[in-house]
Scaffold this motif. Structure first.
Motif, PDB file in Angstrom:
ATOM      1  N   GLY A  29       5.787   0.048   3.903  1.00 47.46           N
ATOM      2  CA  GLY A  29       6.693   0.811   4.758  1.00 47.46           C
ATOM      3  C   GLY A  29       6.010   1.250   6.049  1.00 47.46           C
ATOM      4  O   GLY A  29       4.809   1.042   6.243  1.00 47.46           O
ATOM      5  N   LEU A  30       6.820   1.878   6.923  1.00 44.54           N
ATOM      6  CA  LEU A  30       6.311   2.384   8.200  1.00 44.54           C
ATOM      7  C   LEU A  30       5.919   3.843   7.969  1.00 44.54           C
ATOM      8  O   LEU A  30       6.750   4.749   8.083  1.00 44.54           O
ATOM      9  N   HIS A  31       4.648   4.043   7.605  1.00 45.31           N
ATOM     10  CA  HIS A  31       4.188   5.373   7.221  1.00 45.31           C
ATOM     11  C   HIS A  31       3.873   6.193   8.470  1.00 45.31           C
ATOM     12  O   HIS A  31       3.127   5.733   9.331  1.00 45.31           O
ATOM     13  N   PRO A  32       4.395   7.428   8.544  1.00 42.88           N
ATOM     14  CA  PRO A  32       4.216   8.187   9.789  1.00 42.88           C
ATOM     15  C   PRO A  32       2.801   8.712  10.000  1.00 42.88           C
ATOM     16  O   PRO A  32       2.484   9.194  11.084  1.00 42.88           O
ATOM     17  N   GLU A  33       1.953   8.648   8.965  1.00 41.19           N
ATOM     18  CA  GLU A  33       0.603   9.207   9.133  1.00 41.19           C
ATOM     19  C   GLU A  33      -0.520   8.183   9.041  1.00 41.19           C
ATOM     20  O   GLU A  33      -1.616   8.427   9.538  1.00 41.19           O
ATOM     21  N   LEU A  34      -0.300   7.063   8.392  1.00 41.91           N
ATOM     22  CA  LEU A  34      -1.385   6.083   8.283  1.00 41.91           C
ATOM     23  C   LEU A  34      -1.633   5.450   9.662  1.00 41.91           C
ATOM     24  O   LEU A  34      -0.705   4.982  10.319  1.00 41.91           O
ATOM     25  N   THR A  35      -2.882   5.444  10.058  1.00 44.34           N
ATOM     26  CA  THR A  35      -3.211   4.998  11.418  1.00 44.34           C
ATOM     27  C   THR A  35      -3.589   3.514  11.439  1.00 44.34           C
ATOM     28  O   THR A  35      -3.890   2.912  10.385  1.00 44.34           O
ATOM     29  N   LEU A  36      -3.629   2.967  12.627  1.00 45.03           N
ATOM     30  CA  LEU A  36      -4.093   1.583  12.793  1.00 45.03           C
ATOM     31  C   LEU A  36      -5.504   1.447  12.224  1.00 45.03           C
ATOM     32  O   LEU A  36      -5.825   0.455  11.568  1.00 45.03           O
ATOM     33  N   GLU A  37      -6.339   2.456  12.462  1.00 43.19           N
ATOM     34  CA  GLU A  37      -7.721   2.389  11.967  1.00 43.19           C
ATOM     35  C   GLU A  37      -7.738   2.351  10.434  1.00 43.19           C
ATOM     36  O   GLU A  37      -8.566   1.663   9.832  1.00 43.19           O
ATOM     37  N   TRP A  38      -6.813   3.077   9.795  1.00 45.83           N
ATOM     38  CA  TRP A  38      -6.731   3.060   8.322  1.00 45.83           C
ATOM     39  C   TRP A  38      -6.454   1.633   7.840  1.00 45.83           C
ATOM     40  O   TRP A  38      -7.088   1.131   6.903  1.00 45.83           O
ATOM     41  N   TYR A  39      -5.512   0.968   8.498  1.00 49.52           N
ATOM     42  CA  TYR A  39      -5.186  -0.404   8.085  1.00 49.52           C
ATOM     43  C   TYR A  39      -6.350  -1.351   8.355  1.00 49.52           C
ATOM     44  O   TYR A  39      -6.619  -2.271   7.577  1.00 49.52           O
ATOM     45  N   CYS A  40      -7.049  -1.118   9.494  1.00 53.79           N
ATOM     46  CA  CYS A  40      -8.215  -1.974   9.788  1.00 53.79           C
ATOM     47  C   CYS A  40      -9.289  -1.780   8.720  1.00 53.79           C
ATOM     48  O   CYS A  40      -9.914  -2.744   8.264  1.00 53.79           O
TER      49      CYS A  40
ATOM     50  N   TYR B 246       5.155   6.696  -2.939  1.00 50.22           N
ATOM     51  CA  TYR B 246       3.721   6.594  -3.222  1.00 50.22           C
ATOM     52  C   TYR B 246       2.982   6.065  -1.999  1.00 50.22           C
ATOM     53  O   TYR B 246       3.553   5.346  -1.171  1.00 50.22           O
ATOM     54  N   THR B 247       1.737   6.452  -1.900  1.00 52.08           N
ATOM     55  CA  THR B 247       0.841   5.885  -0.891  1.00 52.08           C
ATOM     56  C   THR B 247      -0.520   5.720  -1.555  1.00 52.08           C
ATOM     57  O   THR B 247      -1.076   6.682  -2.088  1.00 52.08           O
ATOM     58  N   MET B 248      -1.031   4.523  -1.560  1.00 54.81           N
ATOM     59  CA  MET B 248      -2.326   4.287  -2.197  1.00 54.81           C
ATOM     60  C   MET B 248      -3.447   4.785  -1.276  1.00 54.81           C
ATOM     61  O   MET B 248      -3.324   4.725  -0.054  1.00 54.81           O
ATOM     62  N   SER B 249      -4.538   5.246  -1.893  1.00 55.70           N
ATOM     63  CA  SER B 249      -5.744   5.495  -1.105  1.00 55.70           C
ATOM     64  C   SER B 249      -6.395   4.131  -0.835  1.00 55.70           C
ATOM     65  O   SER B 249      -6.036   3.123  -1.475  1.00 55.70           O
ATOM     66  N   LEU B 250      -7.346   4.104   0.088  1.00 58.66           N
ATOM     67  CA  LEU B 250      -8.042   2.829   0.343  1.00 58.66           C
ATOM     68  C   LEU B 250      -8.702   2.319  -0.934  1.00 58.66           C
ATOM     69  O   LEU B 250      -8.637   1.125  -1.242  1.00 58.66           O
TER      70      LEU B 250
ATOM     71  N   PRO C 259       0.803  -1.234   0.000  1.00 64.69           N
ATOM     72  CA  PRO C 259       0.000   0.000   0.000  1.00 64.69           C
ATOM     73  C   PRO C 259       0.831   1.277   0.000  1.00 64.69           C
ATOM     74  O   PRO C 259       0.407   2.289  -0.518  1.00 64.69           O
ATOM     75  N   THR C 260       2.025   1.254   0.578  1.00 62.10           N
ATOM     76  CA  THR C 260       2.877   2.454   0.571  1.00 62.10           C
ATOM     77  C   THR C 260       4.348   2.043   0.644  1.00 62.10           C
ATOM     78  O   THR C 260       4.670   1.010   1.235  1.00 62.10           O
ATOM     79  N   ASP C 261       5.205   2.880   0.034  1.00 61.92           N
ATOM     80  CA  ASP C 261       6.639   2.648   0.238  1.00 61.92           C
ATOM     81  C   ASP C 261       7.237   3.745   1.121  1.00 61.92           C
ATOM     82  O   ASP C 261       8.452   3.827   1.277  1.00 61.92           O
ATOM     83  N   VAL C 262       6.382   4.609   1.671  1.00 57.62           N
ATOM     84  CA  VAL C 262       6.878   5.620   2.610  1.00 57.62           C
ATOM     85  C   VAL C 262       7.282   4.922   3.904  1.00 57.62           C
ATOM     86  O   VAL C 262       6.535   4.099   4.426  1.00 57.62           O
TER      87      VAL C 262
END
Ligand code: SF4
Length: 372
Positions: free
Chosen positions: A116-127, A89-93, A66-69
């Motif tokens: 990657g370990l994205h500094p802004e994507l939250t646990l809720e985003w991944y859920c 890049y970071t994909m939208s949902l 989903p992201t390489d950030v």
């Protein structure tokens, strides 16, 4: 069959293998040090055929990154990019869900999702990502997140890794792919990936996942600055945890790809080392059912030969691989199901399509409406 052993250090190891006894750390070091690859391969093949006969497993899967950030900047990595890097890049949902359905989705039984370990994507985003995938593709197994990603999500959300794993599991994560283990040795880890969780933390996260009923794979990155002792130590640590939890399904030795990394001066691994790592893993990891020859990293040609040196799995179709291609992998980004079948049959093995947890997948070729 009478096996010719050139390296006398291997004779007591052969006796143990024939008797079905566990090999020691010292045996592991000797196996890594020897050049007698045919003797090591003979022993590994013995174990492989004892466990799986002539079967070689593969699956029809799709990788999604989903992201390489990534905030970590590991020296071993060519994939992770800083958040301001114009190439990041970071994909939208919506993009993740769309990408999942592209290509050969009809036959896919697994999405392999790491990033990657994205500094802004939250646990809720991944859920939300997992829930969206489950809603759209309920039949597909979601094998997602390295132990490193789990640790980072816990750190950001200021909760335990256990809680992160529970939330991800409840959102649809079915298992974990086992990446990020690299080499457990602190001395090496400090140089190749000093921003990552420690080896102990990796093992603890895997332990917790297994306690929660999640299965995982496990990995080892070789061919950089580690030595034979570091590799043997890594395998023994995985074996000890497996004795405790039984949660590992497959071990995947991963060859280091230096291109575009901070360690680009290190030469690429040789076919000899790739084959050796498959064989030694099969011999040392007596309690992990499967050893995978990951064709993306070792090329389909070497992976094919590895089926005679201890490997019983070739991974899958993948469709679109980014992480090792950013690091200079010259292999194709995906293989068709028919190509995998040929790699297996031409090695005199019997192909068995599996799902992520090695249940057989029955196919009638005529049922496909897309080319797989
Ligand atoms: S190896 Fe993983 S954690 Fe390290 S920089 Fe690359 S993507 Fe980030």
């Amino acid at each position: 069959m009478e096996v010719v052993i050139e390296d006398s250090r291997l004779k007591p190891i052969l006796e143990k293998v024939e008797a079905g006894q566990r090999l020691s750390y010292d045996d592991g070091v000797a196996l890594y040090q020897t050049s007698d690859i045919l003797a090591v391969g003979y022993m590994a093949n013995l174990v492989r055929e004892r466990l799986h006969g002539s079967l070689t497993y593969f699956n029809v899967n799709r990788h999604i990154n989903p992201t390489d950030v990534c905030v970590a900047s590991c020296r071993l990595c060519a994939f992770g990019k800083r958040v301001k890097d114009p190439k990041a890049y970071t994909m939208s949902l919506e993009e993740v869900w769309h990408r999942a359905g592209e290509g050969w989705s009809e036959a896919v039984t697994e999405f392999h999702i790491v990033g990657g370990l994205h500094p802004e994507l939250t646990l809720e985003w991944y859920c939300e990502m997992l829930r969206g995938l489950k809603n759209r593709f309920p039949q597909v197994h979601l094998k997602a997140f390295t132990m490193v990603e789990v640790g980072y999500l816990a750190q950001r959300a200021k909760i335990s890794s256990r809680e992160v794993l529970e939330r991800l599991r409840d959102a649809g994560m079915d298992s974990l792919p086992g990446g990020g283990a690299e080499i457990f040795c602190d001395r090496v880890r400090r140089i190749i990936c000093d921003h990552k969780i420690t080896g102990e933390q990796w093992l603890e996260t895997a332990r917790t996942a297994h306690q929660l009923g999640l299965r995982s794979n496990c990995t080892m990155l070789y061919g950089h600055i580690e030595n034979e002792e570091d590799r043997a130590d890594h395998l023994v640590k995985l074996r000890e945890l497996q004795d405790e939890t039984g949660g590992f399904v497959t071990f995947i030795p991963l060859a280091f790809h230096p291109d575009n990394t901070a360690l680009r001066h290190i030469p690429k691994t040789t076919g000899f080392l790739d084959i050796k790592n498959i064989a030694v893993a099969r011999l040392m990891l007596d309690n992990i059912p499967h050893i995978k020859a990951y064709w993306v990293m070792m090329t389909p040609r070497i992976a094919q030969i590895a089926q005679r040196f201890g490997a019983d799995d070739l991974d899958g179709t993948i469709v679109e691989e980014r992480i090792y291609h950013d690091a200079g992998a010259t292999t194709t980004q995906g293989l068709r199901r028919g190509e995998l079948l040929q790699l297996i049959r031409k090695a005199g093995r019997t192909p068995m399509e599996r799902d992520t947890l090695y249940h057989p997948v029955e196919r009638t070729e005529a049922t496909f409406t897309v080319l797989v």
